[in-house]
Design a protein around this motif. Sequence first.
Motif, mmCIF file in Angstrom:
data_model
loop_
_atom_site.group_PDB
_atom_site.id
_atom_site.type_symbol
_atom_site.label_atom_id
_atom_site.label_comp_id
_atom_site.label_asym_id
_atom_site.label_seq_id
_atom_site.Cartn_x
_atom_site.Cartn_y
_atom_site.Cartn_z
ATOM 1 N N PHE A 151 13.226 1.229 4.862
ATOM 2 C CA PHE A 151 12.767 -0.155 4.729
ATOM 3 C C PHE A 151 11.401 -0.326 5.396
ATOM 4 O O PHE A 151 10.474 -0.904 4.806
ATOM 5 C CB PHE A 151 13.785 -1.099 5.353
ATOM 6 N N GLU A 152 11.248 0.162 6.614
ATOM 7 C CA GLU A 152 9.970 0.045 7.314
ATOM 8 C C GLU A 152 8.873 0.850 6.634
ATOM 9 O O GLU A 152 7.694 0.470 6.684
ATOM 10 C CB GLU A 152 10.131 0.498 8.767
ATOM 11 N N ARG A 153 9.234 1.961 6.005
ATOM 12 C CA ARG A 153 8.232 2.768 5.304
ATOM 13 C C ARG A 153 7.718 2.061 4.052
ATOM 14 O O ARG A 153 6.550 2.220 3.672
ATOM 15 C CB ARG A 153 8.829 4.130 4.946
ATOM 16 N N LYS A 154 8.551 1.281 3.412
ATOM 17 C CA LYS A 154 8.145 0.582 2.193
ATOM 18 C C LYS A 154 7.437 -0.748 2.476
ATOM 19 O O LYS A 154 6.763 -1.287 1.601
ATOM 20 C CB LYS A 154 9.381 0.311 1.316
ATOM 21 N N LEU A 155 7.605 -1.300 3.678
ATOM 22 C CA LEU A 155 7.004 -2.582 4.033
ATOM 23 C C LEU A 155 5.671 -2.345 4.730
ATOM 24 O O LEU A 155 5.550 -1.491 5.605
ATOM 25 C CB LEU A 155 7.942 -3.366 4.956
ATOM 26 N N SER A 156 4.660 -3.116 4.340
ATOM 27 C CA SER A 156 3.350 -3.038 4.982
ATOM 28 C C SER A 156 2.777 -4.437 5.099
ATOM 29 O O SER A 156 3.074 -5.322 4.298
ATOM 30 C CB SER A 156 2.390 -2.143 4.181
ATOM 31 N N ALA A 157 1.952 -4.630 6.126
ATOM 32 C CA ALA A 157 1.314 -5.922 6.381
ATOM 33 C C ALA A 157 -0.072 -5.662 6.938
ATOM 34 O O ALA A 157 -0.269 -4.758 7.766
ATOM 35 C CB ALA A 157 2.142 -6.763 7.356
ATOM 36 N N LYS A 158 -1.044 -6.442 6.499
ATOM 37 C CA LYS A 158 -2.415 -6.299 6.971
ATOM 38 C C LYS A 158 -3.109 -7.652 6.957
ATOM 39 O O LYS A 158 -2.745 -8.556 6.209
ATOM 40 C CB LYS A 158 -3.193 -5.298 6.113
ATOM 41 N N ARG A 159 -4.111 -7.759 7.778
ATOM 42 C CA ARG A 159 -4.888 -8.989 7.881
ATOM 43 C C ARG A 159 -5.919 -9.048 6.752
ATOM 44 O O ARG A 159 -6.548 -8.041 6.423
ATOM 45 C CB ARG A 159 -5.580 -9.039 9.235
ATOM 46 N N VAL A 160 -6.104 -10.221 6.176
ATOM 47 C CA VAL A 160 -7.062 -10.412 5.087
ATOM 48 C C VAL A 160 -8.370 -10.881 5.699
ATOM 49 O O VAL A 160 -8.555 -12.079 5.979
ATOM 50 C CB VAL A 160 -6.547 -11.430 4.058
ATOM 51 N N GLY A 161 -9.288 -9.930 5.941
ATOM 52 C CA GLY A 161 -10.584 -10.288 6.482
ATOM 53 C C GLY A 161 -10.468 -10.930 7.859
ATOM 54 O O GLY A 161 -9.452 -10.846 8.545
ATOM 55 N N PRO A 162 -11.502 -11.637 8.300
ATOM 56 C CA PRO A 162 -11.470 -12.327 9.605
ATOM 57 C C PRO A 162 -10.820 -13.696 9.515
ATOM 58 O O PRO A 162 -11.396 -14.715 9.891
ATOM 59 C CB PRO A 162 -12.960 -12.422 9.966
ATOM 60 N N THR A 163 -9.596 -13.753 8.995
ATOM 61 C CA THR A 163 -8.900 -15.014 8.787
ATOM 62 C C THR A 163 -7.526 -14.948 9.434
ATOM 63 O O THR A 163 -7.129 -13.945 10.027
ATOM 64 C CB THR A 163 -8.749 -15.313 7.281
ATOM 65 N N TYR A 164 -6.776 -16.038 9.285
ATOM 66 C CA TYR A 164 -5.387 -16.094 9.743
ATOM 67 C C TYR A 164 -4.414 -15.677 8.640
ATOM 68 O O TYR A 164 -3.205 -15.769 8.825
ATOM 69 C CB TYR A 164 -5.033 -17.504 10.212
ATOM 70 N N LEU A 165 -4.930 -15.248 7.502
ATOM 71 C CA LEU A 165 -4.069 -14.835 6.394
ATOM 72 C C LEU A 165 -3.554 -13.417 6.621
ATOM 73 O O LEU A 165 -4.296 -12.535 7.069
ATOM 74 C CB LEU A 165 -4.834 -14.899 5.071
ATOM 75 N N VAL A 166 -2.310 -13.195 6.291
ATOM 76 C CA VAL A 166 -1.673 -11.880 6.388
ATOM 77 C C VAL A 166 -1.062 -11.551 5.033
ATOM 78 O O VAL A 166 -0.269 -12.340 4.494
ATOM 79 C CB VAL A 166 -0.587 -11.857 7.487
#
Length: 368
Positions: A151-166
Amino acid sequence: MLQTNSTDDWVGRDNMPPDFRPGPVISLAEVLAVLAFMRRHLPIMLVTCVAGLGIAVLFLIAVVPTFTAKAELIVNSKMTLADAAAVSTVVESQIAIIKSESIANAVIEKLGLAQDPEFATGQGSGMISRLLGWSKPKTEANAARYAVEPFERKLSAKRVGPTYLVEITFDSRNPERAAQILNAVAEKYITHQLDKTSLQDEKWVADRLNELNTQALAAETALKDYDRNKTKDTADAADTRDKLAAAAESSKTAYDSFRHVVRKAEATQQQSSPVFDASLVTGASSPLRASWPKPRIVLGIAIVGSLLLGLAAGMLRDLSERFRTIGQKAGPSAEDGRIERPLPDGIRPDHQFDASARTKPVRLPSSG
């Protein structure tokens, strides 16, 4: 009159700046040699290209496609942050919470992913380690823990530029399943956006407040019922009423004191640590196309790789023919199965002719 000397030029060919130095020139002979090489080894290159395309097509048919669902979250902080580094720290900390094991366990338990073949099937290394006794066998009790790793290997999260969006993504073989799991992750994160300690204490605080409130209401109700139903104004009755009044006052004081402590703790927490307000900007929907494999990339790699393999085979063929030719020239010459060897000087034909010429007498013609 001034004369210029070529050796006294202010700059020589070797000392010219890099921008003015002549680049390597490819002659026509080299181009023709390359074309001749490719024309000579064209059959080999075609065979390798066809073989590479066949392998790529078989790979595209046999491999299981992977679908990637995407969603976007916005993480706002109610506190004023001084610089971009503080904002980056806040967003990265929330990304770590999204990818934490607690969120994974909550989603796995909610959707029953421990029994899903995509998460329940053990990987090769895990199977080998279990066979060798390096890990515990998989049972129903620890099935959820074994599902956390894929599950952790398939899930990813990253920040979109210098914003509060993820931006969060999840990979799965089933497009509908990928969107369902990703929406569940976003829901669990929004629900549990506070820290772990606050989440554990929140239920206890609410239960304690309800308990104290119930006790205070019961004591006040008992006092009112006694005042309504009393018939005699005796010493015992007065004593009983005083006890009920004291119990009601004590219960009310305990409830008010605990409520005051809770409000003070909440105010202190809001001043000491930032409070986050997360919301879902774009929900996950079922992807229409597979994210992997991509046919164009696979076919392109197959074509380029097979052409390079054909060129390498052609070069090896030319080298082998060259070595064979050199070996034939360096070897002894043979004719009719016999090997010619140099004869000694005493029996060489030219030496025999010279010797007979020296020993043969010369006769002069007679005059008469």
